[in-house]
Design a protein around this motif. Sequence first.
Motif, PDB file in Angstrom:
ATOM      1  N   GLY A   1     -36.358 -15.977  -6.297  1.00  0.00           N
ATOM      2  CA  GLY A   1     -34.986 -15.569  -6.030  1.00  0.00           C
ATOM      3  C   GLY A   1     -34.535 -15.987  -4.640  1.00  0.00           C
ATOM      4  O   GLY A   1     -33.418 -16.491  -4.448  1.00  0.00           O
ATOM      5  N   LEU A   2     -35.420 -15.801  -3.680  1.00  0.00           N
ATOM      6  CA  LEU A   2     -35.077 -16.167  -2.303  1.00  0.00           C
ATOM      7  C   LEU A   2     -34.829 -17.670  -2.182  1.00  0.00           C
ATOM      8  O   LEU A   2     -33.867 -18.110  -1.556  1.00  0.00           O
ATOM      9  N   ARG A   3     -35.727 -18.439  -2.825  1.00  0.00           N
ATOM     10  CA  ARG A   3     -35.552 -19.896  -2.791  1.00  0.00           C
ATOM     11  C   ARG A   3     -34.208 -20.286  -3.407  1.00  0.00           C
ATOM     12  O   ARG A   3     -33.474 -21.092  -2.862  1.00  0.00           O
ATOM     13  N   ASN A   4     -33.912 -19.679  -4.561  1.00  0.00           N
ATOM     14  CA  ASN A   4     -32.626 -19.971  -5.203  1.00  0.00           C
ATOM     15  C   ASN A   4     -31.468 -19.620  -4.274  1.00  0.00           C
ATOM     16  O   ASN A   4     -30.529 -20.391  -4.107  1.00  0.00           O
ATOM     17  N   THR A   5     -31.551 -18.410  -3.687  1.00  0.00           N
ATOM     18  CA  THR A   5     -30.471 -17.944  -2.815  1.00  0.00           C
ATOM     19  C   THR A   5     -30.263 -18.890  -1.635  1.00  0.00           C
ATOM     20  O   THR A   5     -29.145 -19.275  -1.319  1.00  0.00           O
TER      21      THR A   5
ATOM     22  N   SER B   1     -23.721 -24.094 -17.444  1.00  0.00           N
ATOM     23  CA  SER B   1     -24.036 -22.704 -17.093  1.00  0.00           C
ATOM     24  C   SER B   1     -25.543 -22.477 -17.093  1.00  0.00           C
ATOM     25  O   SER B   1     -26.312 -23.267 -17.631  1.00  0.00           O
ATOM     26  N   GLY B   2     -25.934 -21.399 -16.411  1.00  0.00           N
ATOM     27  CA  GLY B   2     -27.328 -20.969 -16.459  1.00  0.00           C
ATOM     28  C   GLY B   2     -28.255 -21.738 -15.550  1.00  0.00           C
ATOM     29  O   GLY B   2     -29.457 -21.743 -15.734  1.00  0.00           O
ATOM     30  N   ASN B   3     -27.756 -22.387 -14.552  1.00  0.00           N
ATOM     31  CA  ASN B   3     -28.665 -22.990 -13.575  1.00  0.00           C
ATOM     32  C   ASN B   3     -28.090 -22.897 -12.161  1.00  0.00           C
ATOM     33  O   ASN B   3     -26.978 -22.397 -11.965  1.00  0.00           O
ATOM     34  N   ALA B   4     -28.856 -23.365 -11.204  1.00  0.00           N
ATOM     35  CA  ALA B   4     -28.436 -23.236  -9.799  1.00  0.00           C
ATOM     36  C   ALA B   4     -27.119 -23.969  -9.558  1.00  0.00           C
ATOM     37  O   ALA B   4     -26.268 -23.497  -8.806  1.00  0.00           O
TER      38      ALA B   4
ATOM     39  N   PHE C   1     -23.155 -13.542 -13.628  1.00  0.00           N
ATOM     40  CA  PHE C   1     -22.613 -14.136 -14.842  1.00  0.00           C
ATOM     41  C   PHE C   1     -23.189 -15.521 -15.114  1.00  0.00           C
ATOM     42  O   PHE C   1     -23.513 -15.850 -16.242  1.00  0.00           O
ATOM     43  N   VAL C   2     -23.254 -16.339 -14.099  1.00  0.00           N
ATOM     44  CA  VAL C   2     -23.523 -17.761 -14.364  1.00  0.00           C
ATOM     45  C   VAL C   2     -24.939 -18.215 -14.014  1.00  0.00           C
ATOM     46  O   VAL C   2     -25.301 -19.346 -14.341  1.00  0.00           O
ATOM     47  N   SER C   3     -25.746 -17.366 -13.363  1.00  0.00           N
ATOM     48  CA  SER C   3     -27.016 -17.902 -12.860  1.00  0.00           C
ATOM     49  C   SER C   3     -28.073 -18.090 -13.937  1.00  0.00           C
ATOM     50  O   SER C   3     -28.997 -18.874 -13.772  1.00  0.00           O
TER      51      SER C   3
END
Lengths: 365, 277
Positions: free
Chosen positions: B72-76, B138-141, B218-220
């Motif tokens: 999660g941190l990496r994504n953020t 949708s559904g990705n970074a 919604f979109v992650s």
Amino acid sequence: MNKNALVSFEGVVKRFGEFVAVQRMDFEIGKGEFLAIMGSSGCGKTTTLRMLAGLEAPSEGVIRLSGKPINDLPTWSRDTPMVWQSLALFPFLNVIENVEFALKMRGVGKAERRRRAEQWLDRMQISEFAGRNISQLSGGQRQRVALARSLVVEPEILLLDEPLSALDAALKVRMQSVLKNLQRETGITFVYVTHSQSEAFSMADRVVIMSRGKIEQIGTPQEIYRTPRTRFVANFLGSSNIFTGNVVETGDGRATLETPMGAFGLVSSEQSTRALMGRTATLTVLDTKTNLSRTMPTGRVNAVPVRMIGEEFIGATATIYLETGDGHEIRVQKSHEELASLPLQIGQELVAYWNEEDGHLVPEE
Amino acid sequence: MSDKDTASINRNRAVDVALLVYIVLGYAFVFAPIAASFVFSFNSDRFPSIPLGHFSLEWYQAVAGDPLVWQGLRNTLFVGVTVGVIATALGFGAAYTDYRYRFFGKQVYLALALIPPTIPVVILGLAMLAYLSRISLSGNALSVIIAHVVICAPFAMAIIRLRLSQMDPDLEAAAWNLGASEWAAMRHVIVPFAKPAIFGALFITMAVSFDEFAIAWFVSGLNETLPVKVLGFLQGQVSPRINAIGTFVFVTSMTLVILAQILLTGRGAKDRPASDE
């Protein structure tokens, strides 16, 4: 075209939408000349300068620099640096970086541009501030940085847009002599826009007076001062008494100007008098050439009875304000010695007079 | 300067103290929940209660040991940095357009550019989901990045626009006049002048993206950002790990905002012009 002309305006017109900022303008600026363009705000003087710098495009006509038309040359490809009214120094650069800017844009190497910038800082006597921020400088120091920044490319022409307007009176006078000396030493053509008569007349070789987008008169300060060519110029300079009337030929081949104050004799041999025969015209007489006396003078003079309404002392001279019977104001400027013999009191009845040859006739517009 | 002097002469002590108390209470109200979260994140007890247990880093260790949190941190971070850069670039472009050009419909252009943050995030999130899924994004970074750029760019524009409005309008023309082409003037005058605001916008937009939950939720999809992950934890169990993550997110965002604040306000105040002798 004159061979010595560096810049020529040929039928240049500038419109902003419906508004005509500059009307058909034809004039030349000589090499090495100090030219002042003077007029009140909105007269088109700054627009003229900006067209020369390439910041505005003329709507009509051609501007030439060294004979070549420059209408389509973008401002960054012209060598027409300008000193701005706001100075427009770069606040994020220090003093020497500001001066180096134009050289950097021309691809001059680092060592070379530092050397040349230092020379100009030295010349403008601001070397000690090289590393300072612009915000740490005084008005006079900023002025010098702005000059150095424009002159570092050693251009043929320098444009100045009311550069001294932000300075106090004493500093203004000091900077005027700095500018005049700089222009004389470098031989660079200066085009100096100002609304101040004292700045224009004290520095410039020639002055252009503009009004409502039109050139009213071009000439040396002396020419313009002695013989204003239009009523506007006479009014603008504020150093002449102005009378309006009809030019009438009298029987003996002489001409007079019929005014509500009486008929004034004119020097009829002058071309302007003959051209204006039978028409409405304006007579201008310098306030320094207008005299006062207690009694009607004799000889070939024009005289008008007046009443004194005020006086003003300016150093060695005094200006006496007078009024004719029909409320027309007349000023007389004289030294205190010249006025010593007159009974100068408000309300005093006197006679104002001048020699015929001191009057200049201009067309009424 | 003389204003300050007069202000200090005519001051009433009682009013001063009252105002100070008012400010302290105001801040206490705003920051108490965050401070509580901060305190409990170092508390050994399982449930937040008074009296406190002993000081402990166990919740931080638990968080640090969770690979999903790291994910999660990496994504953020990835999303935040990317969003910051793109949104700032777009915001700069829009702000410069506003500064430099006059054109028909400019008011409409400005209104449209500034609208996204005023749309409720739930609606924006839903709309984004519907739209992005339609075009298979949708559904990705990337989808989070797109959605976050939409809400962040107006902030960047507003910040940079304010800075450009303080610029002497002659400055750019002066650069041209000294031989700079339009691109050179942009690089050597406009960008350096706007630099504090550009970095300020970069940090603020990163912070906004870093904190933003609703749209990301919604979109992650599977690429959850940290705020989405926190909600995941909350739904499963009440754990002081949330306090640990919350504290970390808060400290990071505050650091970015404070950096931006320093850049946007700290300049130029200390330089005082010399006088003409």
